[in-house]
Design a protein around this motif. Structure first.
Motif, mmCIF file in Angstrom:
data_model
loop_
_atom_site.group_PDB
_atom_site.id
_atom_site.type_symbol
_atom_site.label_atom_id
_atom_site.label_comp_id
_atom_site.label_asym_id
_atom_site.label_seq_id
_atom_site.Cartn_x
_atom_site.Cartn_y
_atom_site.Cartn_z
ATOM 1 N N ARG A 1 0.852 -1.192 0.000
ATOM 2 C CA ARG A 1 0.000 0.000 0.000
ATOM 3 C C ARG A 1 0.886 1.241 0.000
ATOM 4 O O ARG A 1 1.578 1.499 0.982
ATOM 5 C CB ARG A 1 -0.916 -0.016 1.232
ATOM 6 N N THR A 2 0.874 1.986 -1.111
ATOM 7 C CA THR A 2 1.695 3.193 -1.182
ATOM 8 C C THR A 2 1.025 4.313 -0.401
ATOM 9 O O THR A 2 -0.201 4.350 -0.248
ATOM 10 C CB THR A 2 1.888 3.635 -2.643
ATOM 11 N N ALA A 3 1.829 5.245 0.082
ATOM 12 C CA ALA A 3 1.314 6.327 0.928
ATOM 13 C C ALA A 3 0.835 7.494 0.073
ATOM 14 O O ALA A 3 1.377 7.769 -0.991
ATOM 15 C CB ALA A 3 2.405 6.796 1.882
ATOM 16 N N GLY A 4 -0.204 8.153 0.552
ATOM 17 C CA GLY A 4 -0.656 9.386 -0.077
ATOM 18 C C GLY A 4 -1.619 9.159 -1.215
ATOM 19 O O GLY A 4 -1.636 8.097 -1.830
ATOM 20 N N CYS A 5 -2.443 10.171 -1.466
ATOM 21 C CA CYS A 5 -3.412 10.072 -2.552
ATOM 22 C C CYS A 5 -3.810 11.459 -3.000
ATOM 23 O O CYS A 5 -4.203 12.291 -2.183
ATOM 24 C CB CYS A 5 -4.632 9.297 -2.091
ATOM 25 N N SER A 6 -3.716 11.694 -4.294
ATOM 26 C CA SER A 6 -4.052 13.010 -4.839
ATOM 27 C C SER A 6 -5.518 13.111 -5.260
ATOM 28 O O SER A 6 -5.947 14.162 -5.725
ATOM 29 C CB SER A 6 -3.165 13.294 -6.058
ATOM 30 N N VAL A 7 -6.275 12.024 -5.078
ATOM 31 C CA VAL A 7 -7.679 12.062 -5.522
ATOM 32 C C VAL A 7 -8.508 12.902 -4.564
ATOM 33 O O VAL A 7 -9.326 13.731 -4.981
ATOM 34 C CB VAL A 7 -8.251 10.628 -5.656
ATOM 35 N N GLY A 8 -8.303 12.708 -3.253
ATOM 36 C CA GLY A 8 -8.947 13.579 -2.275
ATOM 37 C C GLY A 8 -10.437 13.338 -2.083
ATOM 38 O O GLY A 8 -11.221 14.288 -2.033
ATOM 39 N N CYS A 9 -10.836 12.057 -1.923
ATOM 40 C CA CYS A 9 -12.256 11.768 -1.666
ATOM 41 C C CYS A 9 -12.638 12.296 -0.281
ATOM 42 O O CYS A 9 -11.918 12.055 0.687
ATOM 43 C CB CYS A 9 -12.511 10.267 -1.687
ATOM 44 N N PRO A 10 -13.776 12.969 -0.165
ATOM 45 C CA PRO A 10 -14.166 13.503 1.137
ATOM 46 C C PRO A 10 -14.362 12.417 2.187
ATOM 47 O O PRO A 10 -14.142 12.647 3.374
ATOM 48 C CB PRO A 10 -15.489 14.233 0.861
ATOM 49 N N SER A 11 -14.777 11.213 1.775
ATOM 50 C CA SER A 11 -15.062 10.156 2.757
ATOM 51 C C SER A 11 -13.959 9.104 2.780
ATOM 52 O O SER A 11 -14.215 7.949 3.111
ATOM 53 C CB SER A 11 -16.399 9.495 2.422
ATOM 54 N N CYS A 12 -12.729 9.500 2.450
ATOM 55 C CA CYS A 12 -11.628 8.529 2.396
ATOM 56 C C CYS A 12 -11.468 7.804 3.738
ATOM 57 O O CYS A 12 -11.412 8.439 4.788
ATOM 58 C CB CYS A 12 -10.321 9.252 2.060
ATOM 59 N N ASP A 13 -11.400 6.479 3.687
ATOM 60 C CA ASP A 13 -11.249 5.702 4.925
ATOM 61 C C ASP A 13 -9.926 4.939 4.950
ATOM 62 O O ASP A 13 -9.758 4.004 5.726
ATOM 63 C CB ASP A 13 -12.418 4.731 5.110
ATOM 64 N N THR A 14 -8.989 5.313 4.062
ATOM 65 C CA THR A 14 -7.701 4.618 4.060
ATOM 66 C C THR A 14 -6.928 4.974 5.335
ATOM 67 O O THR A 14 -6.829 6.138 5.697
ATOM 68 C CB THR A 14 -6.890 5.008 2.816
ATOM 69 N N ASP A 15 -6.406 3.951 5.974
ATOM 70 C CA ASP A 15 -5.721 4.122 7.256
ATOM 71 C C ASP A 15 -4.229 4.357 7.009
ATOM 72 O O ASP A 15 -3.525 3.464 6.546
ATOM 73 C CB ASP A 15 -5.937 2.845 8.093
ATOM 74 N N TYR A 16 -3.776 5.575 7.299
ATOM 75 C CA TYR A 16 -2.363 5.905 7.074
ATOM 76 C C TYR A 16 -1.559 5.922 8.374
ATOM 77 O O TYR A 16 -0.460 6.449 8.412
ATOM 78 C CB TYR A 16 -2.244 7.274 6.395
#
Ligand code: SF4
Length: 184
Positions: free
Chosen positions: A10-25
């Protein structure tokens, strides 16, 4: 492919920017491409019939994946990649899974599978299919997947998926089982 053992990266960071993002960083660390490939190699049984690694994010294409893929190929891995599809995929992989999270940014219209999640970011499957008819995309498998909230499927999203697959037999129902199994 189905049911095959996978090692997840799982790579870190995301440029998509979903308001309901639930990815655990909360769990993250820096590692070089060689270090990642070595760790994947050590954690995958040598006797496995096929050795697969599944690269996901975040949004993996925010990173230059070519060196990591080359390091994994050197260790004889098959490569699966999950992306929201807002960049064209430059490096060949063995399984490309595309799940558009923002239809306005979606450009990767081919791959092995696509997954649509009704309700995610206000996603309407009807609007999406009007803008992108099946004939204009090239996927071997097409799935609709109910939106998961915690460990529950959103009832409205599930209803939409069930009605949709009944009316569109070339699409199948899928689930986000990893949410329920705590495996990724
Ligand atoms: S694409 Fe996935 S990781 Fe990125 S913001 Fe959306 S839900 Fe989060």
């Amino acid at each position: 492919m189905r049911g095959s053992q996978m090692c997840f990266v799982r790579t870190a960071g995301c440029s998509v920017g979903c308001p309901s993002c639930d990815t655990d960083y909360r769990r993250q660390e820096f590692a070089t491409d060689e270090q990642i490939a070595t760790r994947v190699d050590q954690r995958t049984p040598r006797e496995a019939r096929e050795r697969w690694v599944w690269i996901t994010g975040g949004e993996p294409t925010d990173h230059d994946l070519a060196p990591l893929i080359a390091a994994l190929r050197a260790r004889h891995f098959s490569i699966a990649l999950a992306t929201s599809g807002h960049r064209p995929i430059a490096t060949a992989v063995d399984w490309l899974s595309v799940s558009p999270h923002d239809p306005a940014k979606w450009v990767q219209t081919s791959g092995q599978e696509m997954k649509i999640v009704p309700g995610l970011n206000g996603f309407s499957i009807q609007d999406f299919r009007s803008a992108h008819p099946d004939e204009e995309t090239d996927f071997r498998y097409r799935y609709v997947q109910p939106l998961s909230i915690g460990k529950q499927e959103d009832p409205a999203s599930l209803r939409t998926c069930l009605e949709f697959v009944k009316a569109n037999p070339n699409w199948s129902l899928s689930r986000q089982d990893h949410h329920y199994w705590n495996v990724a």
